[in-house]
Design a protein around this motif. Sequence first.
Motif, PDB file in Angstrom:
ATOM      1  N   ALA A  64      -2.407  -3.300  -3.502  1.00  0.00           N
ATOM      2  CA  ALA A  64      -1.877  -2.279  -2.602  1.00  0.00           C
ATOM      3  C   ALA A  64      -3.042  -1.730  -1.780  1.00  0.00           C
ATOM      4  O   ALA A  64      -4.139  -1.550  -2.302  1.00  0.00           O
ATOM      5  N   PRO A  75      -2.198  -1.995  -8.234  1.00  0.00           N
ATOM      6  CA  PRO A  75      -1.217  -0.917  -8.234  1.00  0.00           C
ATOM      7  C   PRO A  75      -1.118  -0.246  -9.594  1.00  0.00           C
ATOM      8  O   PRO A  75      -1.247  -0.886 -10.632  1.00  0.00           O
ATOM      9  N   GLU A  92       5.143   2.397 -11.491  1.00  0.00           N
ATOM     10  CA  GLU A  92       4.094   2.516 -10.481  1.00  0.00           C
ATOM     11  C   GLU A  92       3.992   1.272  -9.593  1.00  0.00           C
ATOM     12  O   GLU A  92       3.825   1.380  -8.382  1.00  0.00           O
ATOM     13  N   VAL A  93       4.063   0.080 -10.176  1.00  0.00           N
ATOM     14  CA  VAL A  93       3.988  -1.147  -9.374  1.00  0.00           C
ATOM     15  C   VAL A  93       5.165  -1.196  -8.407  1.00  0.00           C
ATOM     16  O   VAL A  93       5.006  -1.532  -7.230  1.00  0.00           O
ATOM     17  N   GLU A  96       4.526   1.361  -5.546  1.00  0.00           N
ATOM     18  CA  GLU A  96       3.418   1.068  -4.643  1.00  0.00           C
ATOM     19  C   GLU A  96       3.515  -0.279  -3.937  1.00  0.00           C
ATOM     20  O   GLU A  96       2.821  -0.496  -2.947  1.00  0.00           O
ATOM     21  N   THR A  97       4.358  -1.183  -4.459  1.00  0.00           N
ATOM     22  CA  THR A  97       4.424  -2.525  -3.857  1.00  0.00           C
ATOM     23  C   THR A  97       5.841  -2.990  -3.563  1.00  0.00           C
ATOM     24  O   THR A  97       6.022  -3.950  -2.814  1.00  0.00           O
ATOM     25  N   ILE A 148      -0.135   4.701   0.579  1.00  0.00           N
ATOM     26  CA  ILE A 148      -0.108   3.252   0.376  1.00  0.00           C
ATOM     27  C   ILE A 148       0.478   2.645   1.651  1.00  0.00           C
ATOM     28  O   ILE A 148       1.646   2.862   1.972  1.00  0.00           O
ATOM     29  N   ALA A 151       1.350  -3.744   0.813  1.00  0.00           N
ATOM     30  CA  ALA A 151       1.036  -4.514  -0.387  1.00  0.00           C
ATOM     31  C   ALA A 151       1.014  -5.983   0.021  1.00  0.00           C
ATOM     32  O   ALA A 151       1.833  -6.418   0.831  1.00  0.00           O
TER      33      ALA A 151
END
Length: 177
Positions: A64, A75, A92-93, A96-97, A148, A151
């Motif tokens: 990211a 991430p 979280e992944v 963020e992606t 962010i 990604a």
Amino acid sequence: MDGAFDGYADVADPRERYDDLIVECEVERLDPDAFAAVREMEAFRAGWVAVGAVVDSAGRVLLAYHEADGRWLLPGGALQPGESLREGLTREVREETGVDVTPGRPYAVVEHVVRHEGEQTGFRVCVLAARPEATETGVDLGVDGEPIARAEWFEQLPDDVFERELVARVLARVRDE
């Protein structure tokens, strides 16, 4: 380190189960204002951060881009109350992606300790392997206020990766398994 990791996250320390983890400790001394400020940061309040070494079937790693820092990163982020490392990593992944993952085993734990005079606080970062359920990344990334920008999947690590040496060490182990 008594009192250094007194966050709300209540997770089993993976170092108690895995004896082959990469383990590091970073200690920083801060002035009173900086020390007071970091105590309010989410990672310090939680005590644990989960980060994903997400590698696809082609061996590419998912990163990211953090616009404010101008760097790529694995991430991840601070755990929310009641989350396990794997649950936090999955959330979280995804945030963020835009990629859903299946978490694997941990490969590293890094302690971040800050001190001011006789006081200290800190948090631990656990880097876990993860496999993507699909490789298409999202477009509306991060949560409100999180910078962010995008990604992407990489065959090789770009130069501007946060904690590049540690990331390279973890990826070498993840890709070997």
